[in-house]
Design a protein around this motif. Sequence first.
Motif, short mmCIF file in Angstrom:
data_model
loop_
_atom_site.label_atom_id
_atom_site.label_comp_id
_atom_site.label_asym_id
_atom_site.label_seq_id
_atom_site.Cartn_x
_atom_site.Cartn_y
_atom_site.Cartn_z
N ALA A 15 23.25 29.68 -2.89
CA ALA A 15 23.14 29.57 -4.35
C ALA A 15 22.59 28.19 -4.71
O ALA A 15 21.78 28.05 -5.64
N GLU A 16 23.00 27.20 -3.95
CA GLU A 16 22.54 25.83 -4.16
C GLU A 16 21.03 25.74 -3.89
O GLU A 16 20.26 25.17 -4.67
N LEU A 17 20.60 26.34 -2.78
CA LEU A 17 19.17 26.32 -2.44
C LEU A 17 18.35 27.06 -3.50
O LEU A 17 17.17 26.77 -3.68
N PRO A 35 28.38 22.74 10.09
CA PRO A 35 29.68 22.35 10.64
C PRO A 35 30.44 21.31 9.82
O PRO A 35 31.65 21.25 9.87
N TRP A 36 29.71 20.50 9.06
CA TRP A 36 30.37 19.44 8.31
C TRP A 36 30.77 19.88 6.91
O TRP A 36 31.33 19.12 6.14
N ARG A 37 30.47 21.12 6.57
CA ARG A 37 30.84 21.60 5.24
C ARG A 37 32.03 22.52 5.30
O ARG A 37 32.04 23.45 6.10
N PRO A 38 33.01 22.34 4.41
CA PRO A 38 34.11 23.29 4.34
C PRO A 38 33.62 24.67 3.85
O PRO A 38 32.48 24.80 3.39
P1 ADP Z 1 25.70 17.50 0.20
O1 ADP Z 1 24.92 16.29 0.54
O2 ADP Z 1 25.00 18.48 -0.66
O3 ADP Z 1 27.10 17.26 -0.25
P2 ADP Z 1 25.61 18.08 3.05
O4 ADP Z 1 26.51 19.05 3.75
O5 ADP Z 1 24.17 18.16 3.28
O6 ADP Z 1 25.96 18.32 1.54
O7 ADP Z 1 26.09 16.64 3.41
C1 ADP Z 1 27.44 16.30 3.38
C2 ADP Z 1 27.59 14.98 4.11
O8 ADP Z 1 27.40 15.23 5.51
C3 ADP Z 1 26.55 13.96 3.71
O9 ADP Z 1 27.18 12.69 3.64
C4 ADP Z 1 25.55 13.99 4.82
O10 ADP Z 1 24.93 12.75 5.02
C5 ADP Z 1 26.40 14.35 6.01
N1 ADP Z 1 25.64 15.07 7.04
C6 ADP Z 1 24.45 15.66 6.89
N2 ADP Z 1 24.03 16.21 8.03
C7 ADP Z 1 25.01 16.00 8.93
C8 ADP Z 1 25.20 16.33 10.32
N3 ADP Z 1 24.29 17.02 11.02
N4 ADP Z 1 26.34 15.97 10.91
C9 ADP Z 1 27.27 15.30 10.21
N5 ADP Z 1 27.14 14.93 8.93
C10 ADP Z 1 26.04 15.27 8.29
#
Ligand code: ADP
Length: 218
Positions: free
Chosen positions: A91-93, A79-82
């Motif tokens: 691909a990252e994994l 949910p926190w990733r675009p």
């Molecule tokens: P990456 O670290 O490879 O950029 P992530 O999506 O794992 O990608 O993390 C992106 C950001 O979101 C990081 O700052 C991480 O700490 C934060 N994050 C990780 N898990 C969660 C979560 N469940 N809810 C909100 N933020 C999170």
Amino acid sequence: AILLDFRDVAMTFPDGTVALSGVDLTVKRGEFVTVVGPSGCGKSTLLRIASGLETASHGSVDLNTDRIGYVFQDATLLPWRPVQANVELLAELHGIPKAARAAKAKEAIDLVGLSGFEKFLPRALSGGMRMRTSLARSLTLDPEIFLFDEPFGALDEITRERLNDELLRLFSEKQFAGLFITHSVSEAVYLSTKVIVMSGRPGKIVGTFDVPFDMPRD
Ligand code: ADP
Ligand code: ADP
């Protein structure tokens, strides 16, 4: 060439539930097979066994490729990733370097019709767009076979029809193989030229039908 080969597969879970019995099934390169049957007949179990998430308790299962795409009903996006970063995830994994996976993701995003939405978070997308994102993520690993577990089951009918058309286009363009699970007969017939019907408890294959290409599909 046969990509997936089930021979006399049965599945008994540790609690004694017998979910599948006597299942023979093959998916060849470039072939798109749908499996249709009522809820509880073992379709998901069959797909989980095909993917290696679950091990059959009897019979043999050969998956002759390590390039598998797996698409669930739940798009399982972070949910926190675009969109872009969600599509890059697999691909990252797999340790693909940043520039290469970004390019791969871009190509996949184009293929599923999500160009322009790269920076959107999942919560800002419709259900159909979330499913497209999930599809794009699988595409980044160049799968030879796609396993679909009722992927469009939670979507409204119009979105579902659009995605079915999108899948048909993708598959004719890329010539992937597919094993698609659904409880909808019309969806099964619409999508594939080979429909396998399962039923019963434990689930068994009760019929295999070739659907002619010129059969009306709408
Ligand atoms: P990456 O670290 O490879 O950029 P992530 O999506 O794992 O990608 O993390 C992106 C950001 O979101 C990081 O700052 C991480 O700490 C934060 N994050 C990780 N898990 C969660 C979560 N469940 N809810 C909100 N933020 C999170
Ligand atoms: P379908 O996908 O066709 O709805 P499933 O493969 O999910 O069917 O389930 C087939 C049968 O196996 C059902 O009776 C279900 O309750 C049972 N089942 C599924 N997973 C398990 C498990 N881990 N342990 C015990 N029984 C299970």
